[in-house]
Design a protein around this motif. Structure first.
Motif, PDB file in Angstrom:
ATOM      1  N   LYS A   1       0.807  -1.212   0.000  1.00 46.98           N
ATOM      2  CA  LYS A   1       0.000   0.000   0.000  1.00 46.98           C
ATOM      3  C   LYS A   1       0.850   1.276   0.000  1.00 46.98           C
ATOM      4  O   LYS A   1       0.291   2.384  -0.031  1.00 46.98           O
ATOM      5  N   ALA A   2       2.153   1.123   0.035  1.00 43.15           N
ATOM      6  CA  ALA A   2       3.015   2.317   0.079  1.00 43.15           C
ATOM      7  C   ALA A   2       2.893   3.085  -1.232  1.00 43.15           C
ATOM      8  O   ALA A   2       2.917   2.508  -2.325  1.00 43.15           O
ATOM      9  N   LYS A   3       2.823   4.423  -1.117  1.00 41.11           N
ATOM     10  CA  LYS A   3       2.687   5.277  -2.294  1.00 41.11           C
ATOM     11  C   LYS A   3       4.029   5.794  -2.775  1.00 41.11           C
ATOM     12  O   LYS A   3       4.161   6.171  -3.936  1.00 41.11           O
ATOM     13  N   LYS A   4       4.992   5.814  -1.884  1.00 47.31           N
ATOM     14  CA  LYS A   4       6.303   6.313  -2.255  1.00 47.31           C
ATOM     15  C   LYS A   4       7.360   5.266  -1.943  1.00 47.31           C
ATOM     16  O   LYS A   4       7.209   4.474  -1.021  1.00 47.31           O
ATOM     17  N   LYS A   5       8.412   5.287  -2.716  1.00 53.67           N
ATOM     18  CA  LYS A   5       9.520   4.407  -2.440  1.00 53.67           C
ATOM     19  C   LYS A   5      10.261   4.888  -1.205  1.00 53.67           C
ATOM     20  O   LYS A   5      10.334   6.076  -0.939  1.00 53.67           O
ATOM     21  N   GLY A   6      10.873   3.953  -0.519  1.00 54.11           N
ATOM     22  CA  GLY A   6      11.637   4.298   0.668  1.00 54.11           C
ATOM     23  C   GLY A   6      10.839   4.304   1.948  1.00 54.11           C
ATOM     24  O   GLY A   6      11.388   4.573   3.030  1.00 54.11           O
ATOM     25  N   GLU A   7       9.544   4.054   1.856  1.00 56.26           N
ATOM     26  CA  GLU A   7       8.755   3.977   3.071  1.00 56.26           C
ATOM     27  C   GLU A   7       9.119   2.713   3.865  1.00 56.26           C
ATOM     28  O   GLU A   7       9.691   1.755   3.339  1.00 56.26           O
ATOM     29  N   ALA A   8       8.787   2.685   5.133  1.00 55.79           N
ATOM     30  CA  ALA A   8       9.111   1.540   6.002  1.00 55.79           C
ATOM     31  C   ALA A   8       8.465   0.280   5.458  1.00 55.79           C
ATOM     32  O   ALA A   8       7.314   0.286   5.005  1.00 55.79           O
ATOM     33  N   PRO A   9       9.225  -0.804   5.436  1.00 59.47           N
ATOM     34  CA  PRO A   9       8.663  -2.055   4.927  1.00 59.47           C
ATOM     35  C   PRO A   9       7.549  -2.566   5.837  1.00 59.47           C
ATOM     36  O   PRO A   9       7.490  -2.256   7.033  1.00 59.47           O
ATOM     37  N   LEU A  10       6.690  -3.331   5.245  1.00 63.51           N
ATOM     38  CA  LEU A  10       5.604  -3.936   6.031  1.00 63.51           C
ATOM     39  C   LEU A  10       6.161  -5.022   6.960  1.00 63.51           C
ATOM     40  O   LEU A  10       5.732  -5.153   8.105  1.00 63.51           O
ATOM     41  N   VAL A  11       7.128  -5.793   6.465  1.00 65.15           N
ATOM     42  CA  VAL A  11       7.776  -6.847   7.263  1.00 65.15           C
ATOM     43  C   VAL A  11       9.261  -6.575   7.273  1.00 65.15           C
ATOM     44  O   VAL A  11       9.871  -6.404   6.215  1.00 65.15           O
ATOM     45  N   LYS A  12       9.833  -6.530   8.465  1.00 65.70           N
ATOM     46  CA  LYS A  12      11.265  -6.293   8.590  1.00 65.70           C
ATOM     47  C   LYS A  12      12.019  -7.608   8.706  1.00 65.70           C
ATOM     48  O   LYS A  12      11.519  -8.590   9.252  1.00 65.70           O
ATOM     49  N   LYS A  13      13.234  -7.596   8.201  1.00 69.14           N
ATOM     50  CA  LYS A  13      14.091  -8.756   8.307  1.00 69.14           C
ATOM     51  C   LYS A  13      14.582  -8.879   9.751  1.00 69.14           C
ATOM     52  O   LYS A  13      15.016  -7.902  10.357  1.00 69.14           O
ATOM     53  N   GLY A  14      14.569 -10.084  10.286  1.00 68.48           N
ATOM     54  CA  GLY A  14      15.046 -10.288  11.641  1.00 68.48           C
ATOM     55  C   GLY A  14      14.476 -11.554  12.272  1.00 68.48           C
ATOM     56  O   GLY A  14      13.589 -12.225  11.714  1.00 68.48           O
TER      57      GLY A  14
END
Length: 545
Positions: free
Chosen positions: A319-332
């Motif tokens: 649903k992000a409209k712009k690139k660089g927004e926080a990912p929905l799922v983070k690696k970890g």
């Protein structure tokens, strides 16, 4: 005046009755005599009366009623009647000893009181020791009685101890039987009996016959398109649960026996045709199909209360409209995923990534769900019913819930793993896949097909001609056999060979040779592909017909 009615001397002679009374007391004294003994050894007496002797000087005085009942002669001369002094009444005799009293007659003188009887002599006191029939106490007899009592009491104590011992043994056997029955029942319910259930840590013999339950799950991405397929396996013998990820490039046969891939089969042949194709390609037996669309996967994760997964990539927010927004799922490690996040992670494939990477993420999500799923069959069934998803008719909601509950128990105890089925670029199974996944996990061992089922024929092309495999496929499918693509050999072989593992398949293997136009001399007993009943290696002597 009648002289008899008047006695001028009455009461004037105080000694007139005294002589008679003393004499009568002596004469009328009662005499007793022992006549026998009663049942208690006491003497029995009987009264004996003496006949009194009356002096002559008293004769003629009239009738004496106490003179032993004998009438006396009367003197015709009148003798003035003297008043007799009152005598004390004798003690009343027992009723059975009383003598009958004579009847009084009118005009006769009244009898005086009964003369006092002489006191009886004291009776001798008899004791039991005076009689010979009374046994005297004997020390020896007392000892014998004591010994008998001791022996009897000791015997009773021994018998009582034996009874208590037997009761304890019976009680112990009953308790042990209940414990064993309860333990066996628990192991049976938990699926941990040998041959039916797991031993601890999957210690059962993996080489013998094993009981496996297998279902296939297809994840349909309703937004991005495409499908992901996995086999969920519960090995009741080893106690191991496994998710086997199947690449869409896996070579299978379509409904007409032609060559196709797993991905195309899901779209074209539906659940039933795809399930049968998987059975033929892998030599296993899939019991049902679970179609899981991504909206239902979202709901499932929410129902179990989110899942924890060690993520291997950052997944952007759709649903992000712009690139660089926080990912929905983070690696970890141990990232908590909601339903939406789980769907995004399970379907994510980065640009340039191999299909296997996306399948691994799908497998992680499935294992995370099982760790949070209910191990109770009823609770698991309730969760499945809450999805309100239309399932394949071959797999009811209750059956799916019970199956998932068993896998959940494996996942929570650490007896669960996820593995990828390795295939070659052409979609055929590699040797590694046959040794590790098909044989060990899926149990794709060589076995005779069920009555009426098509014989599975695995074909490897080592003729050097690419068209040879396709021509062999057509010939076998037209002959009623199930074609299993074994890929191409690394080097060309001059002579073809056909092998069978089960003696019951020898005749069929001979028929396969005839179907392919090969001499029956190439048929021999030997090793076959794990997913085939009969294996064929096409050599340079094979001529396409």
């Amino acid at each position: 005046m009648n002289d008899r009615q008047y006695d001028p001397y009455a009461g004037s002679d105080p000694y007139a009755g005294e002589y008679v009374g003393e004499y009568a007391a002596d004469q009328y004294a009662e005499q007793y005599q022992v006549v026998g003994y009663d049942e208690y050894g006491q003497p029995v007496y009987q009264l004996v009366q003496q006949q009194p002797q009356v002096p002559q000087q008293y004769q003629g005085y009239g009738y004496d009623p106490y003179a032993g009942g004998q009438p006396q002669a009367y003197d015709t001369a009148w003798i003035p009647q003297q008043q007799q002094p009152q005598q004390p009444q004798p003690q009343q005799q027992p009723q059975h000893e009383q003598q009958p009293q004579p009847q009084r007659e009118p005009g006769r003188p009244q009898p005086g009181p009964e003369p006092e009887r002489a006191p009886r002599a004291p009776e001798p006191e008899y004791k039991t020791e005076q009689f010979s029939f009374i046994e005297e106490p004997d020390e020896d007899s007392e000892d014998v009685i004591d010994w008998l009592k001791f022996t009897e009491s000791r015997t009773e104590r021994r018998e009582e101890a034996k009874r208590r011992g037997r009761s304890r043994v019976v009680a112990l056997v009953v308790v042990l039987a209940l414990v064993i029955a309860g333990g066996v029942g628990y192991l049976w319910f938990a699926g941990k009996l040998p041959g039916q259930s797991d031993g601890a840590g999957g210690a059962a013999d993996a080489t013998g016959p094993q009981k496996r339950d297998v279902i296939v799950v297809h994840l349909h991405d309703t937004k991005g398109g495409g499908t992901s397929t996995a086999l969920l396996v519960n090995n009741a013998t080893t106690g191991q649960g496994t998710t086997v990820l199947l690449p869409n490039s896996l070579a299978v046969s379509d409904d007409e026996g032609g060559a196709t891939t797993l991905g195309k089969s899901v779209d074209d042949d539906g659940t039933t045709g795809t399930r049968e194709s998987i059975d033929t390609a892998l030599g296993t037996e899939v019991e049902g199909t679970w179609r899981l669309d991504t909206p239902f996967l979202d709901n499932l994760v929410e129902l179990v209360g989110n899942i924890d997964v060690d993520t291997d990539a950052d997944v952007p927010d759709p649903k992000a409209k712009k690139k660089g927004e926080a990912p929905l799922v983070k690696k970890g490690e141990q990232q908590t995923l909601s339903g939406e996040m789980a769907v995004a992670y399970a379907t994510y494939r980065a640009p340039g990534e191999d299909e296997s990477a996306q399948l691994d993420r799908f497998g992680q999500v499935m294992q995370g769900i099982l760790r949070k799923f209910s191990s109770d069959p009823q609770g698991a069934t309730t969760t499945v019913e809450s999805l309100a998803q239309v399932l394949d008719p071959s797999l009811r909601e209750k059956d799916l819930g019970t199956f998932l509950a068993k896998l959940a128990d494996r996942a929570k105890s650490g007896d669960y793993k996820t593995t990828l089925l390795p295939v070659r670029p052409d979609g055929t199974l590699s040797e590694k896949a046959g040794d590790t996944v098909v044989k060990e996990v899926l149990g794709g061992v060589v076995k005779s097909p069920e009555k009426g089922a098509a014989l599975r024929v695995g074909v490897k092309n080592a003729s050097g001609s690419k068209e040879a495999a396709q021509e062999a496929r057509v010939s076998l499918v037209n002959g009623g056999y199930a074609f299993v693509d074994g890929g191409a050999g690394s080097a060309a072989l001059p002579t073809s060979r056909i092998t069978y593992a089960d003696e019951a398949d020898k005749a069929r293997a001979t028929e396969v040779a005839k179907t392919l136009g090969l001499p029956t001399s190439v048929v021999r007993k030997g090793a076959t592909a794990p997913n085939a009943d009969v294996s064929v290696v096409l050599g340079q002597d094979y001529t396409a017909g």
